[in-house]
Design an enzyme around this catalytic site. Structure first.
Site: not given
Length: 314
Positions: A30, A164
């Site tokens: 990414e 996360k």
């Protein structure tokens, strides 16, 4: 008569085009981590390190981004520098890509859009840091990352350090399960929490080596059951994680800051990551860098194993 070529196409870099044409291993990467995830100029340095790490495994790195509205798979050094150092680069998820393309804008791809683009051009493996997921207040805000929807419909292996820890981890795992996304722990039975080696929640399946993961990916493709992605959860070693006591304190402070500053929606994650960076005096940035480099290395090894299995079966 052949239909005319459209105005909007995905452009492959020379190395990536050659690798895909010959069946050589390729790893998608990414670009949001370059434009939005890390401070300058460290972001550009880490971008180069990630690509070198993939190449060291024998795979070809394919960093994906949007330049002037053109989706590019396999950015060159100049393009990487542009996305890393230019202000105003759009954070482009799947829903944003048509607008970014039509308006001829620059865009950095998220987990969702990188996975979608990679799968569209035939790249089977993608390395990232951590996935997006269900936010902690999703029961009232309905705030869930587009990553989850993309993973549910995209046949690709995604190497990550879990989600996360600022997210609702059990709700995210439930969403992945209900969406048909396979989750494998790499040499672990515990789901990692990005900065932390263990989020506190188990994983149903594990794999001990890249070859085993490549076999799972191949089975998913050959069975054609309409399953989504294969998420490979690759935890940091315990001695490399962020100090758990520090993590928990900073997270509590960050969540309180969200409420105080009325931060919502897509601004939540950047806010909390910036808070972690400032409050840990850069320790979270060091951990973040270790995470993506470890994931890039494992993804490269999986891509090499997967390419090898295709060669043998052919």
């Amino acid at each position: 008569m052949e239909p005319p070529l459209g105005r909007y196409r995905i452009r492959l870099g020379a190395d990536v085009a050659e690798a895909l044409g010959t069946g050589a291993p390729v790893v998608a990467l990414e670009s949001t981590i370059l434009s939005h995830g890390l401070p300058r100029p460290r972001n550009l340095e880490v971008g180069a390190e990630i690509e070198r790490t993939v190449r060291a495994t024998g795979a070809v790195p394919a960093t994906i981004g949007v330049l002037g509205g053109e989706i590019c798979v396999g950015l060159d050094a100049k393009q990487l520098e542009h996305l890393a150092l230019t202000d105003g680069v759009a954070k482009a998820s799947v829903r944003d890509l048509p607008v970014v393309a039509a308006k001829r804008l620059d865009g950095a791809t998220t987990v969702a859009s990188t996975a979608a683009i990679a799968a569209a051009v035939g790249i089977p493996v993608f390395a990232t840091g951590g996935l997006g997921g269900v936010h902690r207040d999703a029961s009232t805000t309905f705030d869930e990352s587009a990553d989850l929807g993309a993973l549910a419909r995209t046949p690709i292996a995604v190497v990550c350090a879990g989600v996360k820890s600022i997210l609702d981890v059990p709700a995210t795992l439930e969403r992945l399960e209900s969406s048909g996304v396979t989750v494998l722990g790499y040499r672990t039975d515990r789901f990692p929490g990005f900065y932390l080696s263990d989020s506190g929640y188990p994983i149903g399946w594990r794999a001990e080596n890249p070859e085993e993961i490549a076999d799972v990916l191949r089975a998913a493709r050959e069975l054609k059951l309409g399953s989504g992605a294969v998420v490979v959860a690759n935890p940091l070693p315990v001695d490399e994680q962020l100090d758990p006591a520090l993590h928990d304190r900073v997270l509590r402070e960050g969540l309180a800051g969200l409420e105080r500053d009325h931060v919502t929606g897509k601004d939540v994650t950047p806010y909390l990551l910036a808070h972690f960076h400032a409050s840990t005096e850069g320790a979270s940035l060091t951990v973040n860098t270790r995470i993506i480099l470890r994931n890039a290395e494992l993804a490269g090894r999986i891509a090499v194993a997967f390419a090898g299995s295709r060669t043998v079966s052919a």
